[in-house]
Scaffold this motif. Structure first.
Motif, PDB file in Angstrom:
ATOM      1  N   LEU A  64      26.435 -10.417 -22.169  1.00  0.00           N
ATOM      2  CA  LEU A  64      24.970  -9.357 -22.019  1.00  0.00           C
ATOM      3  C   LEU A  64      25.089  -8.169 -21.207  1.00  0.00           C
ATOM      4  O   LEU A  64      23.098  -7.463 -21.157  1.00  0.00           O
ATOM      5  N   LEU A  65      26.282  -7.272 -21.681  1.00  0.00           N
ATOM      6  CA  LEU A  65      26.205  -5.861 -21.638  1.00  0.00           C
ATOM      7  C   LEU A  65      25.647  -5.122 -21.977  1.00  0.00           C
ATOM      8  O   LEU A  65      25.900  -5.272 -23.046  1.00  0.00           O
ATOM      9  N   HIS A  66      24.887  -4.090 -22.344  1.00  0.00           N
ATOM     10  CA  HIS A  66      24.544  -2.762 -22.442  1.00  0.00           C
ATOM     11  C   HIS A  66      24.973  -1.683 -22.211  1.00  0.00           C
ATOM     12  O   HIS A  66      25.703  -1.390 -20.756  1.00  0.00           O
ATOM     13  N   SER A  67      24.557  -0.410 -22.486  1.00  0.00           N
ATOM     14  CA  SER A  67      25.166   0.842 -22.383  1.00  0.00           C
ATOM     15  C   SER A  67      24.518   1.001 -20.788  1.00  0.00           C
ATOM     16  O   SER A  67      26.205   2.231 -19.843  1.00  0.00           O
TER      17      SER A  67
ATOM     18  N   VAL B 246      21.920  -9.612 -15.184  1.00  0.00           N
ATOM     19  CA  VAL B 246      23.566  -9.489 -15.014  1.00  0.00           C
ATOM     20  C   VAL B 246      23.873  -9.910 -13.329  1.00  0.00           C
ATOM     21  O   VAL B 246      24.912 -10.753 -13.000  1.00  0.00           O
ATOM     22  N   SER B 247      23.998  -8.930 -12.552  1.00  0.00           N
ATOM     23  CA  SER B 247      23.898  -9.011 -11.034  1.00  0.00           C
ATOM     24  C   SER B 247      23.482 -10.073 -10.473  1.00  0.00           C
ATOM     25  O   SER B 247      24.376 -10.913  -9.941  1.00  0.00           O
TER      26      SER B 247
ATOM     27  N   ARG C 279      14.591 -11.023 -27.840  1.00  0.00           N
ATOM     28  CA  ARG C 279      16.354 -11.312 -26.895  1.00  0.00           C
ATOM     29  C   ARG C 279      16.260 -13.055 -26.506  1.00  0.00           C
ATOM     30  O   ARG C 279      17.358 -13.174 -26.252  1.00  0.00           O
ATOM     31  N   GLU C 280      15.244 -13.568 -26.737  1.00  0.00           N
ATOM     32  CA  GLU C 280      14.742 -14.474 -26.307  1.00  0.00           C
ATOM     33  C   GLU C 280      16.032 -15.534 -27.029  1.00  0.00           C
ATOM     34  O   GLU C 280      16.404 -16.318 -25.716  1.00  0.00           O
ATOM     35  N   LEU C 281      16.224 -15.894 -27.519  1.00  0.00           N
ATOM     36  CA  LEU C 281      17.145 -17.000 -28.346  1.00  0.00           C
ATOM     37  C   LEU C 281      18.648 -16.629 -28.360  1.00  0.00           C
ATOM     38  O   LEU C 281      19.775 -17.311 -28.065  1.00  0.00           O
ATOM     39  N   GLU C 282      18.792 -14.885 -27.919  1.00  0.00           N
ATOM     40  CA  GLU C 282      19.929 -14.650 -27.909  1.00  0.00           C
ATOM     41  C   GLU C 282      20.692 -15.185 -26.731  1.00  0.00           C
ATOM     42  O   GLU C 282      21.899 -15.853 -26.343  1.00  0.00           O
ATOM     43  N   ILE C 283      20.241 -15.053 -25.695  1.00  0.00           N
ATOM     44  CA  ILE C 283      20.375 -15.210 -23.865  1.00  0.00           C
ATOM     45  C   ILE C 283      20.034 -16.780 -24.270  1.00  0.00           C
ATOM     46  O   ILE C 283      21.145 -17.052 -22.934  1.00  0.00           O
ATOM     47  N   GLY C 284      19.894 -17.449 -24.482  1.00  0.00           N
ATOM     48  CA  GLY C 284      19.510 -18.731 -24.622  1.00  0.00           C
ATOM     49  C   GLY C 284      21.027 -19.513 -25.167  1.00  0.00           C
ATOM     50  O   GLY C 284      21.337 -20.640 -24.290  1.00  0.00           O
TER      51      GLY C 284
END
Length: 330
Positions: free
Chosen positions: A119-122, A105-106, A45-50
């Motif tokens: 960045l949200l997930h279920s 997220v918080s 998930r590093e590149l996605e968050i970046g």
């Protein structure tokens, strides 16, 4: 600046002495003003968050497990359940050694004042107790009482304005004074929203269209009542009927929702609460009529549902009054 560090699975033993939590940070404001935060997430998930957070005004270092001086650092984690045991232990150790540790997220919610929906997930939505507006009957009852009281006061004080608006609409163009349109409300139930008509009667002869900032379909009277929000006054009827709240996400048409939910994660979650005559998105983001604009408004809507309070409702109402008085319609 985003720094993506090489992932390591070595044992983590930061060499720093324990410092009590009372000495970590003087205030939450200090936490939210740090120039650098450290983010720990699964390696895939590093590149996605970046990419998501590259435009933020503060620097982010991702997955730096070599960090030794943890005191006073902001440590954020994302999908920590997917981290290896040693990596989770690093986060626990960081808490012990004086770092501020919080889900990413918080932390961004508090710092940005909106929710980064990409960045949200279920799992974010499955802790219903974290959403007081959804889980606490007392909160729901208080909000309903405020809705009814606000609607009656609004009706009392704005009745002369509404009568003048109705007369002006009738004199300017043929057609009905009120405009009714199906919108999707709480629990995905459709209802008819009521507004003063601000467009020509054939505004959608070619089918449903997004409203735009300088929409040619808007009449001269319509342009004024839109800017001053007078066109929204008849929605006191929707409030009294229990279809709307005074503050909440603005209701949208199902034809547009179907398209938007393909582009925007968890778009229908906004229907967990009643739609509002005004809302945090309306007072926080300028007028827009595109998918990108809808994404930004969704960020504020999710933030509102998550962090709802009577104080937040009062704040939104106060800003809305300023918008109406100074004609800065959004």
């Amino acid at each position: 600046m985003i720094n993506v560090e090489k992932h390591s699975t070595k044992e983590f033993t930061p060499e720093v002495h324990f410092i009590g939590s009372a000495q970590r940070f003087k205030s939450k404001k200090q936490v939210l003003n740090q120039d650098v935060i450290y983010v720990y997430c699964p390696i895939h998930r590093e590149l996605e968050i970046g990419r998501i957070i590259e435009d933020y005004s503060f620097d982010i270092v991702i997955n730096d497990y070599s960090l030794c001086d943890l005191h006073g650092k902001i440590i954020c984690h994302f999908e920590s359940a997917s981290l290896e045991a040693e990596q989770r232990q690093f986060l626990v150790k960081a808490t012990e050694l004086g770092a501020w540790v919080e889900p990413l997220v918080s932390y961004l919610d508090s710092r940005l004042r909106y929710t980064e929906v990409r960045l949200l997930h279920s799992g974010y939505f499955l802790h219903q107790k974290a959403f007081s507006i959804l889980s606490t009957k007392r909160t729901q009852l208080a909000k309903r009482v405020i809705d009814i009281a606000s609607a009656l006061l609004l009706l009392f004080f704005t009745l002369p304005i509404g009568l003048i608006a109705a007369l002006a609409i009738k004199l300017e163009s043929r057609g009905p004074i009120f405009y009714r349109q199906k919108r999707t409300g709480q629990y995905n139930v459709e209802f008819e929203v009521i507004k003063f008509r601000s467009m020509s009667t054939d505004a959608e002869h070619g089918g449903a269209q997004w409203a735009t900032k300088n929409d040619a379909r808007v009449t001269r009277v319509g342009n004024f009542i839109r800017k001053t929000r007078v066109d929204e006054l008849p929605q006191v009827i929707n409030i009294l009927k229990g279809e709307m709240s005074i503050v909440g996400p603005r209701p949208e048409r199902e034809v547009f929702i179907t398209d938007l939910e393909r582009e925007i994660p968890y778009y229908r979650f906004r229907h967990a609460v009643k739609p509002g005559v005004t809302g945090l998105a309306q007072v926080s983001y300028p007028y827009g009529a595109s998918v990108d604009d809808a994404v930004w408004k969704h960020k504020y809507d999710i933030y509102y549902i998550k962090h709802h309070s009577m104080w937040l409702d009062i704040k939104v109402l106060f800003i809305t009054v300023k918008v109406v008085l100074f004609g800065m319609g959004r």
